[in-house]
Write an enzyme that holds these catalytic residues in place. Structure first.
Site, PDB file in Angstrom:
ATOM      1  N   ASP A  34       0.840  -1.201   0.000  1.00 31.22           N
ATOM      2  CA  ASP A  34       0.000   0.000   0.000  1.00 31.22           C
ATOM      3  C   ASP A  34       0.870   1.244   0.000  1.00 31.22           C
ATOM      4  OD1 ASP A  34      -2.192  -1.510   0.094  1.00 31.22           O
ATOM      5  OD2 ASP A  34      -2.728  -1.096   2.188  1.00 31.22           O
ATOM      6  N   ALA A  35       1.952   1.170   0.763  1.00 28.24           N
ATOM      7  CA  ALA A  35       2.835   2.341   0.891  1.00 28.24           C
ATOM      8  C   ALA A  35       3.456   2.685  -0.456  1.00 28.24           C
ATOM      9  CB  ALA A  35       3.906   2.058   1.929  1.00 28.24           C
ATOM     10  N   SER A  83     -36.538  -4.361 -12.959  1.00 26.48           N
ATOM     11  CA  SER A  83     -36.339  -5.171 -11.757  1.00 26.48           C
ATOM     12  C   SER A  83     -36.447  -6.636 -12.179  1.00 26.48           C
ATOM     13  CB  SER A  83     -37.370  -4.815 -10.698  1.00 26.48           C
ATOM     14  OG  SER A  83     -38.644  -4.959 -11.248  1.00 26.48           O
ATOM     15  N   GLU A 115     -25.969 -16.539 -11.425  1.00 27.27           N
ATOM     16  CA  GLU A 115     -24.955 -15.742 -10.727  1.00 27.27           C
ATOM     17  C   GLU A 115     -25.490 -15.314  -9.365  1.00 27.27           C
ATOM     18  OE1 GLU A 115     -24.799 -11.708 -12.795  1.00 27.27           O
ATOM     19  OE2 GLU A 115     -26.086 -12.878 -14.109  1.00 27.27           O
ATOM     20  N   LYS A 117     -26.902 -13.027  -6.444  1.00 30.98           N
ATOM     21  CA  LYS A 117     -27.711 -11.811  -6.391  1.00 30.98           C
ATOM     22  C   LYS A 117     -27.219 -10.988  -5.205  1.00 30.98           C
ATOM     23  CE  LYS A 117     -32.367 -10.010  -6.617  1.00 30.98           C
ATOM     24  NZ  LYS A 117     -32.168  -8.968  -5.628  1.00 30.98           N
ATOM     25  N   ASP A 119     -26.766  -8.085  -2.520  1.00 35.68           N
ATOM     26  CA  ASP A 119     -27.750  -7.288  -1.815  1.00 35.68           C
ATOM     27  C   ASP A 119     -27.160  -5.913  -1.534  1.00 35.68           C
ATOM     28  OD1 ASP A 119     -30.139  -6.788  -0.725  1.00 35.68           O
ATOM     29  OD2 ASP A 119     -29.848  -7.931   1.112  1.00 35.68           O
ATOM     30  N   ARG A 138     -30.450   3.667  -9.666  1.00 37.95           N
ATOM     31  CA  ARG A 138     -31.580   3.153 -10.428  1.00 37.95           C
ATOM     32  C   ARG A 138     -32.799   4.069 -10.306  1.00 37.95           C
ATOM     33  NH1 ARG A 138     -35.674  -0.433  -8.871  1.00 37.95           N
ATOM     34  NH2 ARG A 138     -36.530  -1.613 -10.608  1.00 37.95           N
ATOM     35  N   GLU A 174     -23.846  -3.859  -8.989  1.00 36.52           N
ATOM     36  CA  GLU A 174     -24.349  -3.618  -7.644  1.00 36.52           C
ATOM     37  C   GLU A 174     -23.251  -3.016  -6.773  1.00 36.52           C
ATOM     38  OE1 GLU A 174     -27.500  -4.465  -7.464  1.00 36.52           O
ATOM     39  OE2 GLU A 174     -28.037  -4.768  -5.357  1.00 36.52           O
ATOM     40  N   TYR A 226     -22.624  -6.748 -13.391  1.00 42.18           N
ATOM     41  CA  TYR A 226     -23.360  -7.927 -13.858  1.00 42.18           C
ATOM     42  C   TYR A 226     -24.014  -7.755 -15.228  1.00 42.18           C
ATOM     43  CZ  TYR A 226     -27.168  -5.473 -11.355  1.00 42.18           C
ATOM     44  OH  TYR A 226     -28.048  -4.536 -10.887  1.00 42.18           O
ATOM     45  N   LYS A 312     -34.632 -16.424  -4.899  1.00 45.63           N
ATOM     46  CA  LYS A 312     -34.198 -15.958  -3.569  1.00 45.63           C
ATOM     47  C   LYS A 312     -33.965 -17.115  -2.602  1.00 45.63           C
ATOM     48  CE  LYS A 312     -35.037 -11.312  -3.576  1.00 45.63           C
ATOM     49  NZ  LYS A 312     -35.981 -10.676  -2.747  1.00 45.63           N
ATOM     50  N   CYS A 406     -33.992 -28.896  39.677  1.00 46.59           N
ATOM     51  CA  CYS A 406     -33.544 -29.413  38.380  1.00 46.59           C
ATOM     52  C   CYS A 406     -34.560 -30.424  37.857  1.00 46.59           C
ATOM     53  CB  CYS A 406     -32.172 -30.059  38.535  1.00 46.59           C
ATOM     54  SG  CYS A 406     -31.667 -30.969  37.074  1.00 46.59           S
ATOM     55  N   CYS A 409     -32.836 -34.136  38.069  1.00 51.22           N
ATOM     56  CA  CYS A 409     -32.455 -34.825  39.310  1.00 51.22           C
ATOM     57  C   CYS A 409     -33.218 -34.290  40.523  1.00 51.22           C
ATOM     58  CB  CYS A 409     -30.948 -34.710  39.535  1.00 51.22           C
ATOM     59  SG  CYS A 409     -30.436 -33.028  39.916  1.00 51.22           S
ATOM     60  N   CYS A 422     -27.823 -26.261  38.127  1.00 51.36           N
ATOM     61  CA  CYS A 422     -28.105 -27.412  38.976  1.00 51.36           C
ATOM     62  C   CYS A 422     -26.768 -27.726  39.654  1.00 51.36           C
ATOM     63  CB  CYS A 422     -28.555 -28.583  38.096  1.00 51.36           C
ATOM     64  SG  CYS A 422     -28.433 -30.163  38.936  1.00 51.36           S
ATOM     65  N   CYS A 427     -26.034 -35.291  38.786  1.00 53.69           N
ATOM     66  CA  CYS A 427     -27.240 -35.119  37.962  1.00 53.69           C
ATOM     67  C   CYS A 427     -27.066 -35.876  36.633  1.00 53.69           C
ATOM     68  CB  CYS A 427     -27.463 -33.633  37.681  1.00 53.69           C
ATOM     69  SG  CYS A 427     -28.789 -33.340  36.505  1.00 53.69           S
TER      70      CYS A 427
HETATM   71  S1  IVH Z   1     -29.711  -8.559 -13.271  1.00 58.66           S
HETATM   72  C1  IVH Z   1     -29.896 -10.562 -17.781  1.00 58.66           C
HETATM   73  N1  IVH Z   1     -27.905  -9.561 -11.699  1.00 58.66           N
HETATM   74  O1  IVH Z   1     -31.446  -7.212  -8.233  1.00 58.66           O
HETATM   75  C2  IVH Z   1     -29.360 -10.692 -16.411  1.00 58.66           C
HETATM   76  N2  IVH Z   1     -29.468  -8.002 -10.810  1.00 58.66           N
HETATM   77  O2  IVH Z   1     -32.286  -6.666 -10.938  1.00 58.66           O
HETATM   78  C3  IVH Z   1     -29.437  -9.413 -15.660  1.00 58.66           C
HETATM   79  N3  IVH Z   1     -29.127  -7.530  -8.441  1.00 58.66           N
HETATM   80  O3  IVH Z   1     -31.951  -4.135  -7.724  1.00 58.66           O
HETATM   81  C4  IVH Z   1     -28.840  -9.539 -14.370  1.00 58.66           C
HETATM   82  N4  IVH Z   1     -27.387  -8.837  -8.145  1.00 58.66           N
HETATM   83  O4  IVH Z   1     -29.480  -4.382  -8.507  1.00 58.66           O
HETATM   84  C5  IVH Z   1     -28.961  -8.736 -11.812  1.00 58.66           C
HETATM   85  N5  IVH Z   1     -26.249 -10.516 -10.410  1.00 58.66           N
HETATM   86  C6  IVH Z   1     -27.294  -9.692 -10.537  1.00 58.66           C
HETATM   87  C7  IVH Z   1     -27.768  -8.946  -9.436  1.00 58.66           C
HETATM   88  C8  IVH Z   1     -28.889  -8.109  -9.620  1.00 58.66           C
HETATM   89  C9  IVH Z   1     -28.210  -7.978  -7.564  1.00 58.66           C
HETATM   90  C10 IVH Z   1     -30.209  -6.592  -8.079  1.00 58.66           C
HETATM   91  C11 IVH Z   1     -30.314  -5.372  -8.966  1.00 58.66           C
HETATM   92  C12 IVH Z   1     -31.755  -4.942  -8.830  1.00 58.66           C
HETATM   93  C13 IVH Z   1     -32.439  -6.250  -8.575  1.00 58.66           C
HETATM   94  C14 IVH Z   1     -33.151  -6.698  -9.826  1.00 58.66           C
END
Ligand code: IVH
Length: 660
Positions: A34-35, A83, A115, A117, A119, A138, A174, A226, A312, A406, A409, A422, A427
């Site tokens: 890092d340095a 979405s 893949e 998902k 959060d 978004r 994300e 993604y 999910k 207890c 016992c 106890c 026991c």
């Molecule tokens: S979409 C054609 N991939 O989920 C494939 N969304 O999209 C498109 N999210 O709020 C891939 N991980 O931000 C996709 N690997 C992922 C994701 C992802 C998280 C979230 C995205 C959105 C919600 C719906």
């Protein structure tokens, strides 16, 4: 340096810094310290300050350059940020596959891409001629906010791309924050009385929407790409992922192509198992039709593409009813109240019991028999009751009181600190738990002798205590239901291997209240053999390193109890205790460590062993005596406590250095 040379030097510095960013953030590799990297950035900054005409917006020095904003500008997304439809179980997921087939008019669909998902918070990045122009949230999918300044502070986002030839592109992904950083920031926030964030997603979103980019920068956000829009017109989503990675983005390493939907069910199960060990929060997987032309052909339903679906994980919290509250008696006599629940699915498994820890916790929760409660389960941890939903009370709920006797016992229960115990050493419940403990990994470590087999041995009357184990013959146990010829002889062999035992393990096996692994080691170091320890008075016991009044008294009394000494005599006659030789002084002499979270390069046991080899100590809880807390992945409340006590927190890298 002439102007041309300065320009060249600036270009080179930018390239080298970018290269190391890519190694670190995308490939998890460190080639310079890092340095050293800071030193290069410093030189670049100096040259740019002296020659502002060579400063470009994609320079790594521009990551935290912006001034606080008054408000974010609105951005209209060229392609709406859709979405995903959610599915929560196998049935719903397979229905999605069927619908895709029907709409596409196909008998089979065989190319899927799955893949993680993440959060966090979705973000769109626009690159013009390879240079990051604009980053936006978004928002409502059609209109988002311009957060370019903040996005630039995220090192995992390249400011310029290696291959700018294919014109304008949009990268979506994300923004996330690691579990470790989430904990750290909440501790800092607590210290300064700031806002506490409920979860990493909340914190990531809050950090991206800070008007002052300096705050965003201090949060150390991360970004996983993604999706790629525009560019060379690839045929599959998997190729998009591969290209994103080549362009310098981090993409998820677990993502993979699958031919059969059944394989995806397995993939999801495996990822769910790994979930708690990942450094980031994920809430499921995303499955998409891999071929882009078919994906497009499937169109959009409502606000979600039909060609992809969120699959999910089962929620890790659920509500259910407390049918009863019972108590369990542990090895040391500790009485733990347990809620008997109306069975409910939590995190993919059915749960019917949840620990209530102790009486104080029951009071804190205010839980009564008949209450509707929220139960939670994280990873392999025992489920516990999180909260009572008071509004759902009917008035017929019953208050629970800790028993005075207890349940096993019928001897007296006494309250010490927060724990009811106890006090009867004979026991049967304590006895059984003590045997489990005797055979366990930290004590005698008898291979294959788990609770179920111990139950069978006790219930058939073959043993009464641990000493009896060493008298067992193969023929005694073969008739028991769970034994065949092979396993009977294996067990006898495993037991006989432990007739020679190291002194600390022997002490652990005795199950003396307050004598854990570290104390057993301290005692062994101090006394060397059992005879000396047996004779030790209170004074001498108190003089042992790390042993205070309560622990000394517990040991002193254990050796003077008639029941215990009879048992000990028997055990001593059947095993040979290897005496402890005096330890050499090591470089971690007198240093006490607490380990929390999982480490990448060492298991817990390996880490402990290394600390001990170097003369250090390991404690299970943080106190004023702790020198270092080693924070691995997903650390728990210990970090919080370390923060409060001002104990030094070190990461795995630093820890490994100390062990060198
Ligand atoms: S979409 C054609 N991939 O989920 C494939 N969304 O999209 C498109 N999210 O709020 C891939 N991980 O931000 C996709 N690997 C992922 C994701 C992802 C998280 C979230 C995205 C959105 C919600 C719906």
């Amino acid at each position: 340096m002439g102007r041309d040379d300065v320009k060249k030097r600036i270009e080179k510095l930018k390239k080298v810094i970018e290269h190391h960013r890519y190694l670190y953030h995308v490939l998890d590799r460190i080639e310079i310290s890092d340095a050293a990297l800071d030193s290069l950035k410093h030189e670049l900054k100096k040259l740019e300050d002296e020659n502002p005409e060579f400063l470009t917006p994609d320079s790594p020095t521009q990551r935290v350059g912006g001034k606080p904003l008054k408000e974010f500008k609105k951005v209209v997304h060229k392609t709406p940020m859709l979405s995903l439809e959610d599915t929560f179980n196998e049935e719903e997921f397979l229905k999605w596959v069927e619908r895709v087939k029907k709409v596409a008019g196909l008998r089979f669909v065989s190319d899927f891409f799955a893949e993680l998902k993440f959060d966090g918070l979705a973000m769109s990045l626009m690159y013009k001629n390879g240079v990051l122009q604009r980053a936006s949230t978004r928002g409502n999918g059609r209109v988002g906010e311009d957060v370019t300044q903040n996005a630039k502070t995220i090192e995992a986002i390249p400011l310029s791309l290696d291959i700018p030839e294919f014109g304008d592109i949009e990268v979506r992904g994300e923004v996330v924050i690691s579990k470790k950083n989430f904990e750290r920031i909440n501790i800092e926030q607590k210290k300064k009385g700031g806002q506490i964030y409920a979860n990493p997603r909340n914190l990531a979103a809050g950090s991206v929407r800070q008007l002052d980019p300096k705050i965003t920068s201090s949060r150390h956000l991360d970004f996983h790409a993604y999706a790629l829009l525009g560019g060379p017109g690839l045929e599959t989503h998997s190729e998009e992922h591969a290209l994103l990675r080549r362009l310098g983005f981090k993409t998820d390493n677990y993502s993979s192509r699958f031919n059969k939907p059944e394989e995806i069910l397995n993939f999801r199960k495996n990822i769910e198992k790994k979930r708690s060990t990942l450094s980031y929060e994920i809430d499921g997987i995303v499955v998409a039709i891999n071929k882009k032309d078919l994906f497009e052909r499937l169109g959009v339903v409502g606000k979600a593409p039909r060609g992809a679906v969120a699959f999910k994980f089962a929620p890790v919290e659920a509500t259910t009813i407390v049918r009863d509250i019972i108590v369990q008696v542990g090895r040391t006599g500790a009485i733990t109240p347990v809620a008997v629940l109306e069975p409910v699915e939590v995190g993919g498994v059915t749960v019917s019991r949840a620990t209530l820890h102790n009486e104080d916790e029951i009071k804190r929760l205010g839980v009564k028999i008949g209450d509707t409660v929220i139960v939670g389960r994280a990873g392999d941890v025992i489920p516990d009751v999180k909260k009572v939903l008071n509004d759902l009370r009917t008035g017929s709920e019953k208050v629970f009181r800790m028993p005075e006797k207890c349940p096993m016992c019928f001897e007296k229960i006494i309250l010490k600190g927060a724990i009811h115990r106890c006090v009867n050493v004979k026991c049967p419940a304590r006895h059984r738990e003590n045997l489990y403990h005797f055979a366990s990994r930290q004590a005698f470590d008898i291979d294959g002798l788990g609770p179920k087999i111990i139950d069978a041995l006790l219930d058939s009357g073959l043993i009464n205590n641990a000493a009896d184990l060493f008298e067992l013959k193969e023929g005694d146990i073969r008739p028991l239901e769970r034994f065949g010829e092979k396993s009977a002889s294996n067990l006898i062999e495993a037991i006989s291997k432990r007739t020679r035992i190291e002194f600390p393990r022997f002490l652990m096996g005795l199950g003396i209240l307050h004598v854990g692994e570290e104390t057993a080691r301290d005692l062994a170091d101090h006394f060397g053999n059992l005879d000396k320890l047996k004779k030790a008075g209170m004074e001498e016991l108190r003089s042992v390193e790390n042993i205070g009044d309560i622990v000394a008294r517990s040991i002193y009394e254990w050796f003077r109890d008639k029941y215990n000494s009879d048992y000990l005599k028997k055990l001593e006659s059947r095993v040979f205790i290897i005496e402890r030789r005096v330890k050499k002084k090591g470089k971690l002499q007198n240093k006490t460590f607490v380990l929390t979270g999982s480490l990448d390069f060492l298991t817990r046991d390996e880490a402990k062993a290394r600390i001990h080899e170097l003369g250090g100590k390991v404690s299970s809880s943080v106190s004023d005596n702790t020198d270092y807390v080693v924070a691995g992945l997903a650390p728990g409340s210990k970090l919080d406590k370390a923060g409060k006590l001002g104990v030094e927190i070190i990461d795995e890298k630093k820890f490994l250095k100390m062990l060198e």
